[in-house]
Design a protein around this motif. Structure first.
Motif, PDB file in Angstrom:
ATOM      1  N   LYS A  40     -10.053  10.269 -13.682  1.00  0.00           N
ATOM      2  CA  LYS A  40      -9.274  11.013 -14.492  1.00  0.00           C
ATOM      3  C   LYS A  40      -8.617  12.039 -13.853  1.00  0.00           C
ATOM      4  O   LYS A  40      -7.271  12.306 -14.002  1.00  0.00           O
ATOM      5  CB  LYS A  40      -9.932  11.447 -15.822  1.00  0.00           C
ATOM      6  CG  LYS A  40      -8.807  12.011 -16.820  1.00  0.00           C
ATOM      7  CD  LYS A  40      -9.985  12.218 -17.995  1.00  0.00           C
ATOM      8  CE  LYS A  40      -9.086  13.078 -19.132  1.00  0.00           C
ATOM      9  NZ  LYS A  40      -7.600  12.704 -19.111  1.00  0.00           N
ATOM     10  N   PHE A  41      -9.184  12.927 -13.055  1.00  0.00           N
ATOM     11  CA  PHE A  41      -8.575  14.010 -12.384  1.00  0.00           C
ATOM     12  C   PHE A  41      -7.666  13.462 -11.371  1.00  0.00           C
ATOM     13  O   PHE A  41      -6.582  14.243 -11.249  1.00  0.00           O
ATOM     14  CB  PHE A  41      -9.745  14.986 -11.653  1.00  0.00           C
ATOM     15  CG  PHE A  41      -9.214  15.995 -11.002  1.00  0.00           C
ATOM     16  CD1 PHE A  41      -8.597  17.154 -11.709  1.00  0.00           C
ATOM     17  CD2 PHE A  41      -9.300  16.197  -9.577  1.00  0.00           C
ATOM     18  CE1 PHE A  41      -8.140  18.148 -10.837  1.00  0.00           C
ATOM     19  CE2 PHE A  41      -8.724  17.204  -9.077  1.00  0.00           C
ATOM     20  CZ  PHE A  41      -8.143  18.223  -9.614  1.00  0.00           C
ATOM     21  N   LEU A  42      -7.884  12.445 -10.483  1.00  0.00           N
ATOM     22  CA  LEU A  42      -7.243  12.084  -9.414  1.00  0.00           C
ATOM     23  C   LEU A  42      -5.833  11.426  -9.887  1.00  0.00           C
ATOM     24  O   LEU A  42      -4.710  11.680  -9.310  1.00  0.00           O
ATOM     25  CB  LEU A  42      -7.791  11.227  -8.659  1.00  0.00           C
ATOM     26  CG  LEU A  42      -9.179  11.806  -7.694  1.00  0.00           C
ATOM     27  CD1 LEU A  42      -9.772  10.552  -6.918  1.00  0.00           C
ATOM     28  CD2 LEU A  42      -8.673  12.935  -6.737  1.00  0.00           C
ATOM     29  N   VAL A  43      -6.048  10.878 -11.033  1.00  0.00           N
ATOM     30  CA  VAL A  43      -4.999   9.966 -11.436  1.00  0.00           C
ATOM     31  C   VAL A  43      -3.979  10.805 -12.367  1.00  0.00           C
ATOM     32  O   VAL A  43      -2.815  10.798 -12.168  1.00  0.00           O
ATOM     33  CB  VAL A  43      -5.213   8.479 -12.134  1.00  0.00           C
ATOM     34  CG1 VAL A  43      -4.169   8.071 -12.835  1.00  0.00           C
ATOM     35  CG2 VAL A  43      -6.090   7.665 -11.368  1.00  0.00           C
ATOM     36  N   ALA A  70      -7.727  18.304  -1.367  1.00  0.00           N
ATOM     37  CA  ALA A  70      -9.308  18.472  -1.414  1.00  0.00           C
ATOM     38  C   ALA A  70      -9.896  19.829  -2.126  1.00  0.00           C
ATOM     39  O   ALA A  70     -10.837  19.549  -2.477  1.00  0.00           O
ATOM     40  CB  ALA A  70      -9.575  18.427   0.088  1.00  0.00           C
ATOM     41  N   ARG A  71      -9.086  20.836  -1.625  1.00  0.00           N
ATOM     42  CA  ARG A  71      -9.757  22.071  -2.487  1.00  0.00           C
ATOM     43  C   ARG A  71      -9.708  21.955  -3.911  1.00  0.00           C
ATOM     44  O   ARG A  71     -10.641  22.423  -4.680  1.00  0.00           O
ATOM     45  CB  ARG A  71      -8.940  23.202  -2.053  1.00  0.00           C
ATOM     46  CG  ARG A  71      -9.257  23.642  -0.442  1.00  0.00           C
ATOM     47  CD  ARG A  71      -8.408  25.074  -0.243  1.00  0.00           C
ATOM     48  NE  ARG A  71      -8.359  25.144   1.083  1.00  0.00           N
ATOM     49  CZ  ARG A  71      -7.699  24.999   1.996  1.00  0.00           C
ATOM     50  NH1 ARG A  71      -6.482  24.397   1.432  1.00  0.00           N
ATOM     51  NH2 ARG A  71      -7.832  25.215   3.474  1.00  0.00           N
ATOM     52  N   LYS A  72      -8.677  21.343  -4.614  1.00  0.00           N
ATOM     53  CA  LYS A  72      -8.565  21.114  -5.983  1.00  0.00           C
ATOM     54  C   LYS A  72      -9.523  20.274  -6.343  1.00  0.00           C
ATOM     55  O   LYS A  72     -10.259  20.441  -7.570  1.00  0.00           O
ATOM     56  CB  LYS A  72      -6.939  20.617  -6.331  1.00  0.00           C
ATOM     57  CG  LYS A  72      -5.923  21.590  -6.200  1.00  0.00           C
ATOM     58  CD  LYS A  72      -4.599  21.061  -6.689  1.00  0.00           C
ATOM     59  CE  LYS A  72      -3.559  22.098  -6.436  1.00  0.00           C
ATOM     60  NZ  LYS A  72      -2.155  21.661  -6.876  1.00  0.00           N
ATOM     61  N   LEU A  80     -19.492  17.285  -6.186  1.00  0.00           N
ATOM     62  CA  LEU A  80     -19.023  16.173  -5.249  1.00  0.00           C
ATOM     63  C   LEU A  80     -19.553  16.340  -3.904  1.00  0.00           C
ATOM     64  O   LEU A  80     -20.158  15.350  -3.488  1.00  0.00           O
ATOM     65  CB  LEU A  80     -17.667  16.112  -5.337  1.00  0.00           C
ATOM     66  CG  LEU A  80     -16.964  15.025  -4.586  1.00  0.00           C
ATOM     67  CD1 LEU A  80     -17.400  13.631  -4.996  1.00  0.00           C
ATOM     68  CD2 LEU A  80     -15.375  15.073  -4.634  1.00  0.00           C
ATOM     69  N   LEU A  81     -19.582  17.430  -3.305  1.00  0.00           N
ATOM     70  CA  LEU A  81     -20.258  17.634  -2.008  1.00  0.00           C
ATOM     71  C   LEU A  81     -21.505  17.384  -1.896  1.00  0.00           C
ATOM     72  O   LEU A  81     -22.095  16.824  -0.766  1.00  0.00           O
ATOM     73  CB  LEU A  81     -19.697  18.992  -1.269  1.00  0.00           C
ATOM     74  CG  LEU A  81     -18.182  19.423  -1.204  1.00  0.00           C
ATOM     75  CD1 LEU A  81     -18.039  20.864  -0.638  1.00  0.00           C
ATOM     76  CD2 LEU A  81     -17.733  18.240  -0.113  1.00  0.00           C
ATOM     77  N   ASN A  82     -22.268  17.618  -2.993  1.00  0.00           N
ATOM     78  CA  ASN A  82     -23.710  17.273  -2.820  1.00  0.00           C
ATOM     79  C   ASN A  82     -24.142  15.993  -3.104  1.00  0.00           C
ATOM     80  O   ASN A  82     -25.056  15.417  -2.812  1.00  0.00           O
ATOM     81  CB  ASN A  82     -24.504  18.204  -4.051  1.00  0.00           C
ATOM     82  CG  ASN A  82     -24.348  19.662  -3.566  1.00  0.00           C
ATOM     83  OD1 ASN A  82     -24.280  20.130  -2.397  1.00  0.00           O
ATOM     84  ND2 ASN A  82     -23.933  20.481  -4.723  1.00  0.00           N
TER      85      ASN A  82
END
Length: 134
Positions: A40-43, A70-72, A80-82
């Protein structure tokens, strides 16, 4: 010639990721909700196009703009990084080519090749008919 490392080089990029679903459950209590939240966020917000699975294509952007995206993404989805097993970004420079059209053009633009193809078809049909004669 432009270099892919050049921060001003513009092209579409493929953004892909793979998440550890066991770790994901620790952060979100669901194995699938994060995938839908990320999609949802990416699209919707970043205007990426969803291809399949966890593969997305960006608008035409520079490497610097990808860094900003990437920062957003990390600001919006900090866990996400975890939970990420893999996050990759690659350039998508070349347009898709319809090879079926190319093959048909090659095949039927050369008279000898077309003739040979028809001969082969006819011989095959003839052999098949003779094989089943009583």
């Amino acid at each position: 010639m432009q270099d892919n490392d050049n921060k001003l080089f513009k092209c579409r990029k493929v953004f892909s990721f793979d998440l550890d679903t066991k770790k994901l459950e620790q952060y979100t209590k669901s194995k699938t909700k994060a995938y839908s939240d990320i999609k949802k966020f990416l699209v919707d917000e970043l205007k990426f196009k969803h291809c399949k699975d966890s593969d997305y294509v960006t608008p035409i952007i520079t490497n610097f703009e990808m860094d900003c995206f990437a920062r957003k993404i990390i600001n919006k989805i900090p866990y996400l990084l975890n939970v990420a097993k893999r996050i990759t970004v690659s350039d998508l420079n070349l347009p898709h080519i319809n090879y079926l059209d190319n093959i048909n053009t090659l095949l039927y633009s050369k008279p000898k090749l077309k003739e040979k193809t028809n001969e082969f078809k006819n011989k095959k049909e003839k052999d098949h008919k003779e094989e089943f004669k009583l």
